[in-house]
Design an enzyme around this catalytic site. Structure first.
Site, PDB file in Angstrom:
ATOM      1  N   TRP A 101      66.269  27.171  30.530  1.00  0.00           N
ATOM      2  CA  TRP A 101      66.425  26.312  29.352  1.00  0.00           C
ATOM      3  C   TRP A 101      66.263  27.091  28.065  1.00  0.00           C
ATOM      4  O   TRP A 101      67.002  26.858  27.095  1.00  0.00           O
ATOM      5  CB  TRP A 101      65.460  25.126  29.417  1.00  0.00           C
ATOM      6  CG  TRP A 101      65.762  24.214  30.568  1.00  0.00           C
ATOM      7  CD1 TRP A 101      64.950  23.945  31.630  1.00  0.00           C
ATOM      8  CD2 TRP A 101      66.978  23.465  30.789  1.00  0.00           C
ATOM      9  NE1 TRP A 101      65.579  23.076  32.492  1.00  0.00           N
ATOM     10  CE2 TRP A 101      66.813  22.763  32.008  1.00  0.00           C
ATOM     11  CE3 TRP A 101      68.168  23.330  30.084  1.00  0.00           C
ATOM     12  CZ2 TRP A 101      67.807  21.936  32.529  1.00  0.00           C
ATOM     13  CZ3 TRP A 101      69.158  22.495  30.602  1.00  0.00           C
ATOM     14  CH2 TRP A 101      68.968  21.817  31.798  1.00  0.00           C
ATOM     15  N   ASP A 171      60.503  23.184  22.922  1.00  0.00           N
ATOM     16  CA  ASP A 171      61.134  22.226  23.831  1.00  0.00           C
ATOM     17  C   ASP A 171      60.050  21.781  24.818  1.00  0.00           C
ATOM     18  O   ASP A 171      59.590  22.584  25.631  1.00  0.00           O
ATOM     19  CB  ASP A 171      62.288  22.930  24.563  1.00  0.00           C
ATOM     20  CG  ASP A 171      62.924  22.077  25.666  1.00  0.00           C
ATOM     21  OD1 ASP A 171      62.471  20.942  25.893  1.00  0.00           O
ATOM     22  OD2 ASP A 171      63.879  22.577  26.301  1.00  0.00           O
ATOM     23  N   LYS A 195      62.488  13.424  31.808  1.00  0.00           N
ATOM     24  CA  LYS A 195      61.579  14.091  32.736  1.00  0.00           C
ATOM     25  C   LYS A 195      60.293  13.275  32.866  1.00  0.00           C
ATOM     26  O   LYS A 195      59.859  12.979  33.966  1.00  0.00           O
ATOM     27  CB  LYS A 195      61.253  15.509  32.260  1.00  0.00           C
ATOM     28  CG  LYS A 195      62.480  16.368  31.964  1.00  0.00           C
ATOM     29  CD  LYS A 195      63.306  16.675  33.211  1.00  0.00           C
ATOM     30  CE  LYS A 195      64.742  17.069  32.921  1.00  0.00           C
ATOM     31  NZ  LYS A 195      64.957  18.316  32.224  1.00  0.00           N
TER      32      LYS A 195
HETATM   33  C1  PLP Z   1      66.054  18.992  31.572  1.00  0.00           C
HETATM   34  C2  PLP Z   1      65.693  19.902  30.475  1.00  0.00           C
HETATM   35  C3  PLP Z   1      66.555  20.124  29.393  1.00  0.00           C
HETATM   36  C4  PLP Z   1      67.942  19.518  29.301  1.00  0.00           C
HETATM   37  O1  PLP Z   1      67.886  18.180  29.066  1.00  0.00           O
HETATM   38  P1  PLP Z   1      69.226  17.310  28.962  1.00  0.00           P
HETATM   39  O2  PLP Z   1      68.702  16.009  28.465  1.00  0.00           O
HETATM   40  O3  PLP Z   1      69.823  17.248  30.319  1.00  0.00           O
HETATM   41  O4  PLP Z   1      70.114  17.980  27.985  1.00  0.00           O
HETATM   42  C5  PLP Z   1      66.129  20.958  28.383  1.00  0.00           C
HETATM   43  N1  PLP Z   1      64.925  21.554  28.429  1.00  0.00           N
HETATM   44  C6  PLP Z   1      64.081  21.369  29.461  1.00  0.00           C
HETATM   45  C7  PLP Z   1      62.755  22.046  29.459  1.00  0.00           C
HETATM   46  C8  PLP Z   1      64.432  20.537  30.515  1.00  0.00           C
HETATM   47  O5  PLP Z   1      63.590  20.359  31.536  1.00  0.00           O
END
Ligand code: PLP
Length: 361
Positions: A101, A171, A195
């Protein structure tokens, strides 16, 4: 049909109480004769939903008044583009690469500014968090970027990097609302909600006000410009009303269950059950350096692909589902987010014990 214990990394398990409440409200939300999916985002009923959601997340996290909360569409990935566009000043940014990511975020940012990859754990398949106490931060860096919990590799920052005065952008998609954080230490904290918080497609940004600017590159798409949504209370266009509503219910559930301090305690207790088992197991082993282990995502392997596949198949049959690991790590991964009850982790550990007894030669 009984519910299973769902260890999916995302979209992931939601609290059963929240799903029941949403089901009860489905045909007639609080006497208005329609569902949340069918109402205008400009209606007073929805206004109450989004305002309450914002108020509750502010209380939960302790968000200071000089930070805005924005509800954007496009998931976590859309912010990979929004971040460089909105924060570009000198045109340089420092990225710490701890997995897929962060790698993707850096690749996207590179379209708009110069990216320095100032640290990486790629040398050991992202199984640790690099020492970030004294990194070569660029004097011109507009920000320093991290992915705070690495969903795929199962590592988590337990100490934030020393950014030498630069704004930190994090993030937190897969550790969002899993524990208390000090928002003041960040310029931007953002997370795709699927998540740990709600349905996919929505991303929540917590942004210090001075970073929401008008002087972004002219070519910035209107919806990617944070100021567009900040000026319109996240209602510039039709938002993801349903996801915002479910997140609001999850915020209420978290507040009712002791807030983030209590979540932190419960999450650490659940993770300890699993890690303690892995540490003494002769069949299974964790893939991550102990000091950097994630409390949310726990990858583990047997070292034998066929044995891994057998485990996943038998676990699935026992109602323990979505345990197959990401292809880049192999083996298994148990995601044990806020809504995974302790009983689910206990059942998993019990199942692993039995499996080990039967299969260890
Ligand atoms: C799943 C995830 C993403 C991507 O998320 P989307 O909503 O599918 O774009 C980005 N960063 C992390 C840490 C993730 O676990």
């Amino acid at each position: 049909m009984a519910r299973v214990y769902n260890f999916s990394a995302g979209p992931a398990v939601l609290p059963e109480e929240v799903l029941k409440e949403a089901a009860a409200d489905m045909l007639d939300y609080k006497g208005c004769g329609m569902s949340v999916m069918e109402m205008s985002h400009r209606s007073s009923v929805f206004d109450e939903i989004i305002k309450t959601a914002e108020k509750d997340i502010r209380t939960l996290v302790g968000i200071p008044d000089n930070y805005k909360v924005l509800f954007h569409q496009g998931g976590g990935t859309m912010q990979f583009s929004a971040i460089p566009l909105n924060l570009k000043k000198n045109g340089v940014a420092d990225y710490i690469i701890t997995g897929n990511w962060a790698k993707k975020a850096a690749q996207e940012a590179e379209k708009y500014l110069k990216v320095n990859r100032i640290a990486s754990s790629a040398d050991k398949n992202f199984s640790y968090i690099p020492d970030c106490s004294d990194l070569p931060i660029d004097d011109d860096a507009d920000y320093v970027y991290i992915c705070e919990n690495n969903t795929i590799y199962g590592t988590e920052y337990w100490t934030l990097p020393n950014t030498k005065g630069k704004d930190l952008v994090a993030d937190v998609s897969s550790c969002f609302l899993s524990r208390p954080i000090d928002v003041k230490k960040y310029g931007v904290v953002y997370g795709g909600v699927q998540k740990n918080v709600g349905p996919a497609g929505l991303v929540i940004d917590i942004i210090r006000e001075d970073l929401i600017r008008d002087d972004v590159p002219e070519y910035t798409p209107v919806l990617l410009k944070w100021k567009t949504q900040a000026d319109k209370d996240s209602l510039y266009n039709t938002p993801n009303c349903w996801a915002i509503y479910i997140c609001g219910l999850v915020f209420k559930w978290l507040l009712k269950n002791g807030g983030l301090t209590e979540m932190d305690r419960k999450n650490k207790e659940k993770a300890k059950l699993l890690y303690d088992f892995l540490d003494q197991s002769k069949l299974f082993k964790g893939t991550v350096e102990k000091k950097d282990r994630s409390v949310m995502n726990v990858p583990f392997v047997t070292g034998d692909k066929d044995m891994d596949a057998k485990f996943v198949a038998e676990a699935t049959a026992a109602g323990l589902v979505n345990l197959k690991g990401h292809r880049t790590v192999g083996g298994m991964r148990a995601s044990i987010y806020n809504a995974m009850p302790k009983a689910g982790v206990e059942k998993l550990v019990g199942f692993m014990e039995e499996f080990e007894k039967k299969n260890l030669k």
